[in-house]
Design a protein around this motif. Sequence first.
Motif, PDB file in Angstrom:
ATOM      1  N   ALA A  22       3.577  -7.153 -12.417  1.00  0.00           N
ATOM      2  CA  ALA A  22       3.317  -6.680 -11.065  1.00  0.00           C
ATOM      3  C   ALA A  22       2.049  -5.840 -11.065  1.00  0.00           C
ATOM      4  O   ALA A  22       1.603  -5.376 -12.118  1.00  0.00           O
ATOM      5  N   THR A  23       1.486  -5.662  -9.867  1.00  0.00           N
ATOM      6  CA  THR A  23       0.273  -4.849  -9.740  1.00  0.00           C
ATOM      7  C   THR A  23       0.494  -3.625  -8.868  1.00  0.00           C
ATOM      8  O   THR A  23      -0.441  -2.888  -8.587  1.00  0.00           O
ATOM      9  N   ASN A  24       1.736  -3.407  -8.424  1.00  0.00           N
ATOM     10  CA  ASN A  24       2.027  -2.263  -7.553  1.00  0.00           C
ATOM     11  C   ASN A  24       3.523  -1.948  -7.629  1.00  0.00           C
ATOM     12  O   ASN A  24       4.322  -2.795  -8.055  1.00  0.00           O
ATOM     13  N   PRO A  25       3.923  -0.747  -7.230  1.00  0.00           N
ATOM     14  CA  PRO A  25       5.341  -0.371  -7.327  1.00  0.00           C
ATOM     15  C   PRO A  25       6.279  -1.297  -6.554  1.00  0.00           C
ATOM     16  O   PRO A  25       7.386  -1.577  -7.016  1.00  0.00           O
ATOM     17  N   TYR A  26       5.863  -1.779  -5.377  1.00  0.00           N
ATOM     18  CA  TYR A  26       6.707  -2.709  -4.640  1.00  0.00           C
ATOM     19  C   TYR A  26       7.014  -3.934  -5.510  1.00  0.00           C
ATOM     20  O   TYR A  26       8.172  -4.353  -5.635  1.00  0.00           O
ATOM     21  N   GLY A  27       5.986  -4.503  -6.116  1.00  0.00           N
ATOM     22  CA  GLY A  27       6.193  -5.651  -6.987  1.00  0.00           C
ATOM     23  C   GLY A  27       7.093  -5.336  -8.161  1.00  0.00           C
ATOM     24  O   GLY A  27       7.964  -6.136  -8.534  1.00  0.00           O
TER      25      GLY A  27
ATOM     26  N   GLY B 160      -3.721  -2.550  -5.439  1.00  0.00           N
ATOM     27  CA  GLY B 160      -2.637  -3.478  -5.768  1.00  0.00           C
ATOM     28  C   GLY B 160      -2.794  -4.869  -5.205  1.00  0.00           C
ATOM     29  O   GLY B 160      -2.016  -5.765  -5.542  1.00  0.00           O
ATOM     30  N   ASP B 161      -3.783  -5.100  -4.327  1.00  0.00           N
ATOM     31  CA  ASP B 161      -3.968  -6.436  -3.770  1.00  0.00           C
ATOM     32  C   ASP B 161      -4.659  -7.354  -4.781  1.00  0.00           C
ATOM     33  O   ASP B 161      -5.405  -6.904  -5.649  1.00  0.00           O
ATOM     34  N   ILE B 162      -4.420  -8.660  -4.625  1.00  0.00           N
ATOM     35  CA  ILE B 162      -5.030  -9.657  -5.515  1.00  0.00           C
ATOM     36  C   ILE B 162      -5.829 -10.647  -4.674  1.00  0.00           C
ATOM     37  O   ILE B 162      -5.700 -10.692  -3.450  1.00  0.00           O
ATOM     38  N   ALA B 163      -6.644 -11.471  -5.342  1.00  0.00           N
ATOM     39  CA  ALA B 163      -7.553 -12.372  -4.628  1.00  0.00           C
ATOM     40  C   ALA B 163      -6.812 -13.558  -4.009  1.00  0.00           C
ATOM     41  O   ALA B 163      -6.948 -13.827  -2.813  1.00  0.00           O
ATOM     42  N   SER B 164      -6.053 -14.276  -4.836  1.00  0.00           N
ATOM     43  CA  SER B 164      -5.419 -15.513  -4.371  1.00  0.00           C
ATOM     44  C   SER B 164      -3.994 -15.627  -4.880  1.00  0.00           C
ATOM     45  O   SER B 164      -3.675 -15.164  -5.979  1.00  0.00           O
ATOM     46  N   ASN B 165      -3.157 -16.264  -4.071  1.00  0.00           N
ATOM     47  CA  ASN B 165      -1.756 -16.425  -4.422  1.00  0.00           C
ATOM     48  C   ASN B 165      -1.179 -17.574  -3.608  1.00  0.00           C
ATOM     49  O   ASN B 165      -1.119 -17.491  -2.383  1.00  0.00           O
ATOM     50  N   PHE B 166      -0.809 -18.672  -4.270  1.00  0.00           N
ATOM     51  CA  PHE B 166      -0.093 -19.726  -3.556  1.00  0.00           C
ATOM     52  C   PHE B 166       0.832 -20.452  -4.517  1.00  0.00           C
ATOM     53  O   PHE B 166       0.655 -20.413  -5.733  1.00  0.00           O
ATOM     54  N   ALA B 167       1.827 -21.108  -3.947  1.00  0.00           N
ATOM     55  CA  ALA B 167       3.008 -21.538  -4.698  1.00  0.00           C
ATOM     56  C   ALA B 167       2.959 -22.977  -5.164  1.00  0.00           C
ATOM     57  O   ALA B 167       2.353 -23.839  -4.530  1.00  0.00           O
TER      58      ALA B 167
ATOM     59  N   GLY C  82       0.814  -1.217   0.000  1.00  0.00           N
ATOM     60  CA  GLY C  82       0.000   0.000   0.000  1.00  0.00           C
ATOM     61  C   GLY C  82       0.846   1.265   0.000  1.00  0.00           C
ATOM     62  O   GLY C  82       0.581   2.205  -0.756  1.00  0.00           O
ATOM     63  N   GLU C  83       1.873   1.280   0.844  1.00  0.00           N
ATOM     64  CA  GLU C  83       2.752   2.441   0.924  1.00  0.00           C
ATOM     65  C   GLU C  83       3.477   2.672  -0.397  1.00  0.00           C
ATOM     66  O   GLU C  83       3.722   3.815  -0.794  1.00  0.00           O
ATOM     67  N   SER C  84       3.806   1.600  -1.086  1.00  0.00           N
ATOM     68  CA  SER C  84       4.529   1.743  -2.356  1.00  0.00           C
ATOM     69  C   SER C  84       3.691   2.468  -3.409  1.00  0.00           C
ATOM     70  O   SER C  84       4.231   3.149  -4.277  1.00  0.00           O
ATOM     71  N   THR C  85       2.366   2.315  -3.337  1.00  0.00           N
ATOM     72  CA  THR C  85       1.507   3.023  -4.294  1.00  0.00           C
ATOM     73  C   THR C  85       1.433   4.508  -3.969  1.00  0.00           C
ATOM     74  O   THR C  85       1.165   5.334  -4.846  1.00  0.00           O
ATOM     75  N   GLU C  86       1.695   4.862  -2.706  1.00  0.00           N
ATOM     76  CA  GLU C  86       1.664   6.262  -2.275  1.00  0.00           C
ATOM     77  C   GLU C  86       3.028   6.930  -2.411  1.00  0.00           C
ATOM     78  O   GLU C  86       3.119   8.140  -2.618  1.00  0.00           O
ATOM     79  N   GLN C  87       4.099   6.146  -2.287  1.00  0.00           N
ATOM     80  CA  GLN C  87       5.463   6.686  -2.318  1.00  0.00           C
ATOM     81  C   GLN C  87       6.332   5.889  -3.298  1.00  0.00           C
ATOM     82  O   GLN C  87       7.345   5.308  -2.915  1.00  0.00           O
ATOM     83  N   PRO C  88       5.951   5.832  -4.565  1.00  0.00           N
ATOM     84  CA  PRO C  88       6.691   4.981  -5.514  1.00  0.00           C
ATOM     85  C   PRO C  88       8.152   5.358  -5.668  1.00  0.00           C
ATOM     86  O   PRO C  88       9.019   4.480  -5.766  1.00  0.00           O
ATOM     87  N   LEU C  89       8.467   6.667  -5.696  1.00  0.00           N
ATOM     88  CA  LEU C  89       9.861   7.062  -5.917  1.00  0.00           C
ATOM     89  C   LEU C  89      10.754   6.594  -4.774  1.00  0.00           C
ATOM     90  O   LEU C  89      11.900   6.192  -4.995  1.00  0.00           O
ATOM     91  N   ARG C  90      10.232   6.660  -3.562  1.00  0.00           N
ATOM     92  CA  ARG C  90      10.997   6.187  -2.402  1.00  0.00           C
ATOM     93  C   ARG C  90      11.296   4.700  -2.548  1.00  0.00           C
ATOM     94  O   ARG C  90      12.408   4.234  -2.220  1.00  0.00           O
ATOM     95  N   TYR C  91      10.349   3.942  -3.041  1.00  0.00           N
ATOM     96  CA  TYR C  91      10.543   2.502  -3.218  1.00  0.00           C
ATOM     97  C   TYR C  91      11.543   2.195  -4.326  1.00  0.00           C
ATOM     98  O   TYR C  91      12.414   1.337  -4.180  1.00  0.00           O
ATOM     99  N   TYR C  92      11.435   2.902  -5.441  1.00  0.00           N
ATOM    100  CA  TYR C  92      12.399   2.673  -6.525  1.00  0.00           C
ATOM    101  C   TYR C  92      13.802   3.092  -6.101  1.00  0.00           C
ATOM    102  O   TYR C  92      14.789   2.445  -6.460  1.00  0.00           O
ATOM    103  N   ASP C  93      13.905   4.159  -5.335  1.00  0.00           N
ATOM    104  CA  ASP C  93      15.219   4.624  -4.887  1.00  0.00           C
ATOM    105  C   ASP C  93      15.867   3.602  -3.959  1.00  0.00           C
ATOM    106  O   ASP C  93      17.028   3.235  -4.132  1.00  0.00           O
ATOM    107  N   ASN C  94      15.113   3.132  -2.978  1.00  0.00           N
ATOM    108  CA  ASN C  94      15.682   2.207  -2.004  1.00  0.00           C
ATOM    109  C   ASN C  94      15.883   0.814  -2.601  1.00  0.00           C
ATOM    110  O   ASN C  94      16.984   0.244  -2.530  1.00  0.00           O
TER     111      ASN C  94
END
Length: 337
Positions: free
Chosen positions: A144-149, A293-300, A87-99
């Motif tokens: 991906a569905t969000n900047p973190y991804g 950015g959230d998705i319904a289901s995810n398993f490996a 969630g934070e990555s969608t609000e602060q994308p540049l911070r995420y790409y920088d770090n």
Amino acid sequence: MNILVTGGMGYIGSHTCLALYKAGFTPIIYDNLSNSSIKVLEQLKIIANHTFEFVEGDINDRDKLEATLNDYNIKAVFHFASLKAVGESTEQPLRYYDNNVSGTVTLLTAMQKSAVKQIIFSSSATVYGDPQYLPIDEKHPITATNPYGWTKVMVEQILNDWCLANEQNLAIALRYFNPAGAHPSGLLGESPTGIPNNLMPYISQTAVGQREFVNIFGNDYDTQDGTGVRDYIHIMDLAEGHVAAFSTHQKDSGSLVYNLGTGKGYTVLEIITAFSSSANVEINYKFAPRRAGDIASNFANASLAQEKLGWKAKLNIKAMTDDTWRWQSKYPNGLED
């Protein structure tokens, strides 16, 4: 062998330091303490009966990275240092790409100058985006569905190019699903600063009375009870997976990827029910709108790791909730008591 563990004071990094030490390696912790406590060092010492070396530094500080790599004669890097809230990555994308992205380039540049050719990267199942099929194997298309991804997708590409540029380089991206649980001693666990971004610590903080209720983001997904399904993997299994990947491939080169998960998905409501049983308390919850950015289901599908690394998750959801509750009840405010 000395191994630099960036983000080694964090949740996954600290447990992996214990697994590395148990396997005969010497982890050197490098962390800026932005989302972790210096008190983790004392907990590690108590558990392992060993004093771990610690360097306080930022992933974007190339000079300090180079000095650390050289001073400690580092032979490989386990790279956990990352901002990680969807969630934070969608609000602060540049911070995420920088770090996450620029920081990794800085790390690789320092490694190249110091002739360190092996890296284990903390990737994520978010690189699969909204799943096209389940369970997800390593051949699933990357998006991906969000900047973190996207930061994880980008770093995986960078690592692949880094290996193509030098046939001696080794990069292993471990795409793991949802880490949960704590060290069975109850001395080490997930202790986020501020409001937790992951489900399990939010539930445990609610169970211990720190929070009034659990926010469940979305109850209209196409799942058995309408809440999101995730593959939760015990932190001890996850730490062992990192050691297995490096131990198997430390004499190899190239760019490799592995899923680390259990292959079983649980809904949010199922996790709350399991935790209620472990803590013997009723856990209040409220439904809230879906998060961006959230998705319904995810398993490996983690069969490749079992086949190539001899690794398989052993601990079930009860062990995750029992161990989390043991940690949380011992340290209601994390390590900042």
